[in-house]
Scaffold this active site. Structure first.
Site, short mmCIF file in Angstrom:
data_model
loop_
_atom_site.label_atom_id
_atom_site.label_comp_id
_atom_site.label_asym_id
_atom_site.label_seq_id
_atom_site.Cartn_x
_atom_site.Cartn_y
_atom_site.Cartn_z
N PHE A 26 -15.33 3.38 7.40
CA PHE A 26 -13.95 3.65 6.97
C PHE A 26 -13.78 3.65 5.45
O PHE A 26 -12.69 3.89 4.95
CB PHE A 26 -12.99 2.64 7.60
CG PHE A 26 -13.27 1.20 7.24
CD1 PHE A 26 -12.80 0.66 6.05
CD2 PHE A 26 -14.00 0.37 8.09
CE1 PHE A 26 -13.04 -0.67 5.72
CE2 PHE A 26 -14.26 -0.95 7.77
CZ PHE A 26 -13.78 -1.48 6.57
N THR A 71 -5.23 -7.19 10.98
CA THR A 71 -5.45 -6.03 10.11
C THR A 71 -4.61 -4.81 10.48
O THR A 71 -4.10 -4.12 9.59
CB THR A 71 -6.96 -5.67 10.09
OG1 THR A 71 -7.67 -6.80 9.58
CG2 THR A 71 -7.24 -4.49 9.19
N LYS A 123 0.82 -1.21 0.00
CA LYS A 123 0.00 0.00 0.00
C LYS A 123 0.86 1.27 0.00
O LYS A 123 2.08 1.21 0.20
CB LYS A 123 -0.95 -0.06 1.21
CG LYS A 123 -1.96 -1.21 1.12
CD LYS A 123 -2.96 -1.18 2.27
CE LYS A 123 -3.99 -2.30 2.16
NZ LYS A 123 -5.04 -2.20 3.22
N TYR A 156 -12.45 -2.82 -3.34
CA TYR A 156 -12.97 -2.81 -1.98
C TYR A 156 -14.50 -2.71 -1.94
O TYR A 156 -15.08 -2.26 -0.94
CB TYR A 156 -12.33 -1.68 -1.17
CG TYR A 156 -10.93 -2.01 -0.68
CD1 TYR A 156 -10.69 -3.12 0.13
CD2 TYR A 156 -9.83 -1.21 -1.04
CE1 TYR A 156 -9.40 -3.42 0.58
CE2 TYR A 156 -8.55 -1.50 -0.59
CZ TYR A 156 -8.33 -2.61 0.22
OH TYR A 156 -7.07 -2.92 0.66
N ARG A 178 2.65 -6.71 9.27
CA ARG A 178 1.96 -5.58 9.90
C ARG A 178 2.43 -5.38 11.34
O ARG A 178 2.54 -4.25 11.81
CB ARG A 178 0.45 -5.81 9.85
CG ARG A 178 -0.14 -5.61 8.44
CD ARG A 178 -1.51 -6.24 8.31
NE ARG A 178 -2.25 -5.80 7.13
CZ ARG A 178 -3.41 -6.33 6.75
NH1 ARG A 178 -3.95 -7.32 7.46
NH2 ARG A 178 -4.02 -5.89 5.68
N ASN A 230 -2.03 0.29 6.99
CA ASN A 230 -1.59 -1.05 7.38
C ASN A 230 -0.75 -1.79 6.35
O ASN A 230 -0.70 -3.02 6.34
CB ASN A 230 -2.78 -1.90 7.82
CG ASN A 230 -3.75 -2.16 6.69
OD1 ASN A 230 -3.61 -1.58 5.61
ND2 ASN A 230 -4.72 -3.01 6.90
N HIS A 248 -2.08 -5.41 1.43
CA HIS A 248 -3.32 -6.15 1.16
C HIS A 248 -2.94 -7.54 0.67
O HIS A 248 -1.98 -7.69 -0.08
CB HIS A 248 -4.15 -5.46 0.07
CG HIS A 248 -5.22 -6.36 -0.49
ND1 HIS A 248 -6.44 -6.54 0.14
CD2 HIS A 248 -5.23 -7.19 -1.57
CE1 HIS A 248 -7.15 -7.42 -0.55
NE2 HIS A 248 -6.44 -7.83 -1.59
N ARG A 303 -1.47 -14.47 4.05
CA ARG A 303 -2.31 -13.82 5.07
C ARG A 303 -1.68 -13.98 6.46
O ARG A 303 -1.69 -13.06 7.27
CB ARG A 303 -3.72 -14.44 5.08
CG ARG A 303 -4.54 -14.16 3.84
CD ARG A 303 -5.12 -12.77 3.81
NE ARG A 303 -6.07 -12.51 4.87
CZ ARG A 303 -6.81 -11.40 4.95
NH1 ARG A 303 -6.70 -10.45 4.03
NH2 ARG A 303 -7.65 -11.21 5.94
P1 IDP Z 1 -7.79 -7.13 5.88
O1 IDP Z 1 -7.01 -6.21 4.97
O2 IDP Z 1 -6.95 -7.57 7.05
O3 IDP Z 1 -8.45 -8.28 5.16
P2 IDP Z 1 -10.47 -5.98 6.14
O4 IDP Z 1 -11.28 -6.01 7.40
O5 IDP Z 1 -10.90 -6.84 4.99
O6 IDP Z 1 -8.95 -6.24 6.55
O7 IDP Z 1 -10.46 -4.45 5.68
C1 IDP Z 1 -9.91 -4.10 4.42
C2 IDP Z 1 -9.05 -2.88 4.60
O8 IDP Z 1 -9.87 -1.79 5.03
C3 IDP Z 1 -7.99 -3.00 5.69
O9 IDP Z 1 -6.82 -3.62 5.23
C4 IDP Z 1 -7.76 -1.56 6.06
O10 IDP Z 1 -6.90 -0.92 5.12
C5 IDP Z 1 -9.15 -0.96 5.92
N1 IDP Z 1 -9.87 -0.91 7.20
C6 IDP Z 1 -10.58 -1.92 7.79
N2 IDP Z 1 -11.11 -1.51 8.95
C7 IDP Z 1 -10.74 -0.22 9.11
C8 IDP Z 1 -10.96 0.78 10.13
O11 IDP Z 1 -11.62 0.53 11.14
N3 IDP Z 1 -10.37 2.00 9.93
C9 IDP Z 1 -9.61 2.30 8.83
N4 IDP Z 1 -9.39 1.40 7.85
C10 IDP Z 1 -9.93 0.17 7.98
MG MG Z 2 -10.18 -8.45 4.00
#
Ligand code: IDP
Ligand code: MG
Length: 156
Positions: A57, A91, A9, A49, A102, A112, A115, A85
């Site tokens: 978010f 996350t 990212k 997304y 991470r 973070n 992806h 993963r």
């Molecule tokens: P993942 O990337 O670990 O699979 P997901 O819950 O699928 O996590 O969320 C996708 C992406 O959305 C995350 O990687 C992160 O960049 C963003 N995201 C998820 N939850 C939040 C939040 O509460 N605040 C800000 N960004 C978030």
């Molecule tokens: Mg995800």
């Protein structure tokens, strides 16, 4: 063999962490079969997304992902989707385990670094979104027979 879609990212690219993160995947024995730098458009971020549309978010996430260039990778190996993963960690860096990407490189609850596809269906869809036919390389790796036990004819 599975192929997964990884995105380094904007924060990973801006912080100069691409090499270290890619090295982790190579060190694990996975094969990099596609790689490019790009700036993600609003439309592509929205498609990628789409499942998160409507979440609080979402707008911030699209803004973040389109704010600066990313590095997109296709990574291959037996069980590559789950392995990547696991290597990424939870996350957010604030609670991701030490030893994960991470967990080792981030501490934000928003940015973070990375992806990774979360299922074979998602991987196929995401590779199709980010790579064209012919972008994914077929690599007959000289080290293949030392990364995997090939004695049965299939990599184990
Ligand atoms: P993942 O990337 O670990 O699979 P997901 O819950 O699928 O996590 O969320 C996708 C992406 O959305 C995350 O990687 C992160 O960049 C963003 N995201 C998820 N939850 C939040 C939040 O509460 N605040 C800000 N960004 C978030
Ligand atoms: Mg995800």
């Amino acid at each position: 063999m599975e192929t997964t879609l990884i995105i380094l990212k904007p924060d990973a690219v801006q912080r100069g962490l691409m090499g270290q993160i890619i090295s982790r995947f190579e060190d694990k024995g996975l094969a990099i079969v596609g790689m490019k730098m790009m700036t993600i458009s609003q439309a592509l971020a929205g498609t990628h997304y789409g499942d998160h549309k409507g979440k609080p978010f979402y707008d911030g996430l699209v803004g973040f992902m389109t704010s600066s260039p990313v590095c997109v990778l296709a990574i291959q190996g037996v069980g590559a989707i789950a392995i990547c993963r696991k290597m990424m960690g939870a996350t957010f860096g604030s609670n991701a385990d030490a030893g994960t990407i991470r967990g080792d490189y981030g501490s934000s609850n928003s940015f973070n670094l990375i992806h990774g596809s979360d299922s074979p269906e998602a991987a196929a869809k995401e590779i199709g979104l980010f790579f064209k036919d012919g972008d994914i390389q077929i690599i007959d790796r000289a080290i293949g027979g030392w990364v995997y036990d090939m004695s049965s004819g299939t990599p184990e």
